[in-house]
Design an enzyme around this catalytic site. Structure first.
Site, PDB file in Angstrom:
ATOM      1  N   LYS A  30      57.384 104.363  46.755  1.00 37.85           N
ATOM      2  CA  LYS A  30      57.895 105.651  46.286  1.00 37.85           C
ATOM      3  C   LYS A  30      56.836 106.487  45.553  1.00 37.85           C
ATOM      4  O   LYS A  30      55.933 107.040  46.169  1.00 37.85           O
ATOM      5  CB  LYS A  30      59.157 105.417  45.442  1.00 37.85           C
ATOM      6  CG  LYS A  30      60.285 104.757  46.262  1.00 37.85           C
ATOM      7  CD  LYS A  30      61.518 104.509  45.447  1.00 37.85           C
ATOM      8  CE  LYS A  30      62.494 103.614  46.183  1.00 37.85           C
ATOM      9  NZ  LYS A  30      63.263 104.306  47.210  1.00 37.85           N
ATOM     10  N   TYR A  65      68.057  95.358  45.740  1.00 45.11           N
ATOM     11  CA  TYR A  65      67.566  95.606  47.101  1.00 45.11           C
ATOM     12  C   TYR A  65      66.050  95.606  47.059  1.00 45.11           C
ATOM     13  O   TYR A  65      65.453  96.280  46.215  1.00 45.11           O
ATOM     14  CB  TYR A  65      68.084  96.963  47.593  1.00 45.11           C
ATOM     15  CG  TYR A  65      67.609  97.374  48.975  1.00 45.11           C
ATOM     16  CD1 TYR A  65      66.712  98.445  49.118  1.00 45.11           C
ATOM     17  CD2 TYR A  65      68.034  96.723  50.115  1.00 45.11           C
ATOM     18  CE1 TYR A  65      66.267  98.840  50.377  1.00 45.11           C
ATOM     19  CE2 TYR A  65      67.605  97.119  51.385  1.00 45.11           C
ATOM     20  CZ  TYR A  65      66.717  98.182  51.498  1.00 45.11           C
ATOM     21  OH  TYR A  65      66.283  98.573  52.744  1.00 45.11           O
ATOM     22  N   ASP A 104      60.070  93.836  41.070  1.00 44.55           N
ATOM     23  CA  ASP A 104      60.073  94.848  42.131  1.00 44.55           C
ATOM     24  C   ASP A 104      60.178  96.207  41.442  1.00 44.55           C
ATOM     25  O   ASP A 104      61.260  96.636  41.046  1.00 44.55           O
ATOM     26  CB  ASP A 104      61.254  94.604  43.069  1.00 44.55           C
ATOM     27  CG  ASP A 104      61.389  95.734  44.093  1.00 44.55           C
ATOM     28  OD1 ASP A 104      62.226  95.611  45.001  1.00 44.55           O
ATOM     29  OD2 ASP A 104      60.670  96.751  43.965  1.00 44.55           O
TER      30      ASP A 104
END
Ligand code: KE4
Length: 428
Positions: free
Chosen positions: A267, A144, A239
């Site tokens: 994050k 994702y 990623d």
């Protein structure tokens, strides 16, 4: 556990927010039941609106690696707020956090800050397409990269196929430029490259996957991707929204000593405020506006408040020489304890872990890609999740997520967690 206030608040939220949440995974759809509404958090603990305390194994989906309300972040945000929250101009703070991030992460010379991991990954593929002048990308089933159109793609049948949208609103025109590969399957990637000669701008991957549970790369997989990309003028995009500053100071590039061409972050880099970033060597990053032709922008990108939080977080990580060893030891302790308990139970399970990312899958077979992750018994997972929630242990409300371990956890917390797992295991 009593959840009356959360239930009441959820009913009210559903009236004014789609599904009562601002991000779908929070709605507990995969596990059923009513989402808990959190009032506050400190260290390793969440406190909900009914006064229940939970040991937190999600930590806002990764950011709270040093614990909730980490004092240096709180203090820097309070002080910065007094000076104004956002100016829409350059600030010295952005240069300071950019320089620190570049000093911590290998193979990056410049970094651009944005407001989410989605924005970082969306911008990274646009940059790769602009830099290589090619249109297609390869992503991996189960990975994702946020909710921008090019990533919401589900393969049709077979391995070397064009993607088809897995969300209404994603056009066929977009989907045709996203090719879907199988994680840990280098041959499959090579086939896709051979079937699309000189058309692939980038391969984007979670170098340690966390969105199908935790799925580490098998030996040679990342190295093989690096070779395929170098041989075919394809940019390799790591990623690291989840893994960045979590699996090592320099992320997976440091851990596996592999060079990505572009790295994305989110994050942890924001210390709990909305921050994403993407970074690369200057030759690539200089293609970005205003220097180069690839356009990318954002009103609140690099805003001082978020930068202050991110800077305090990165300093905390950078200056703590023992952090990653402690995280490794605590998560290994948890893994070994869970393995011992579930081995004595009736359920089939497997545990995947890399550093402070761990997931429990209720199937005996190894979980090495999305297909094997999907074999997990969700009915068992639901019982496991709610059983732990009732014992004050908050794990991800989905089997397709990883747990994020915080250094704020004590061994007493871990033993408390294992005692709860032992109790719940008897009901599975
Ligand atoms: P955001 O746009 O949610 O900040 O980041 C998107 C993203 C990009 N790349 C990776 C590897 C990610 O894990 C994410 C977001 N992670 C999910 C958790 N699986 C965020 C939780 C949510 O969607 O609410």
């Amino acid at each position: 556990m009593l959840y009356q206030r959360s239930s009441q608040l959820f009913a009210e939220a559903e009236q004014v927010i789609p599904g009562g949440v601002n991000s779908p995974v929070r709605a507990f759809k995969a596990v059923g039941g009513t989402p808990i509404f959190i009032k506050s958090a400190k260290g390793a603990y969440l406190f909900d609106e009914d006064g229940n305390r939970y040991i937190d194994y999600i930590n806002s989906w990764g950011p709270m690696i040093l614990g909730h309300a980490y004092a240096p972040v709180v203090e820097s945000v309070i002080e910065r707020t007094k000076l104004g929250t956002s100016f829409g101009t350059p600030t010295a703070l952005e240069t300071e956090i950019a320089s620190l991030a570049i000093s911590m992460v290998p193979n990056i010379e410049k970094i651009r800050f944005v407001n989410s991991g989605t924005e970082a990954c969306m911008s990274a593929i646009r940059l790769a397409r602009g830099f290589t002048k090619k249109d297609k990308i390869i992503k991996f089933a189960g990975c994702y990269h946020g909710h921008s159109d090019s990533f919401l793609i589900q393969a049709g049948s077979g391995a070397s196929t064009f993607g088809t949208p897995n969300s209404p609103g994603v056009t066929a025109g977009t989907a045709k430029d996203t090719l879907l590969a199988r994680y840990n399957d280098l041959e499959n990637v090579a086939q896709l490259i051979a079937a699309n000669p000189n058309e692939i701008a980038a391969i984007i991957i979670e170098p340690v996957a966390g969105n199908m549970g935790c799925v580490p790369p098998q030996k040679g997989f990342l190295e093989g991707l690096r070779v395929l990309c170098s041989e075919n003028d394809i940019l390799l995009i790591f990623d690291e929204v989840m893994t960045g500053f979590r699996l090592a100071k320099g992320g997976v590039q440091e851990l596996y000593n592999i060079k990505a061409d572009i790295v994305t972050f989110g994050k942890v880099i924001g210390g709990g405020l909305p921050v994403g970033a993407f970074a690369a060597r200057a030759e690539i990053m200089n293609h970005l506006a205003p220097l180069g032709p690839v356009y990318q922008a954002g009103t609140l990108s690099g805003n001082p408040l978020a930068m202050a939080a991110g800077l305090a977080m990165l300093k905390g990580i950078n200056e703590d020489a023992g952090l990653f060893k402690r995280l490794e030891e605590k998560t290994a302790y948890l893994e070994n304890g869970i393995r011992e308990i579930l081995s004595e139970s009736k359920v089939d399970f497997t545990i995947n872990r890399l550093g402070s990312m761990i997931s429990v899958h209720f199937d005996a077979a190894p979980v090495t890609d999305f297909q094997s992750a999907a074999k997990g018994d969700n009915a068992t997972f639901k019982k496991f999740f709610h059983g732990l929630l009732d014992e004050g242990i908050y794990i991800a409300p989905s089997a397709y997520e990883t747990w994020f371990i915080t250094d704020a956890l004590t061994y007493e917390d871990l033993d408390h967690t294992l005692a709860a797992i032992r109790k719940v295991a008897q009901t599975l």
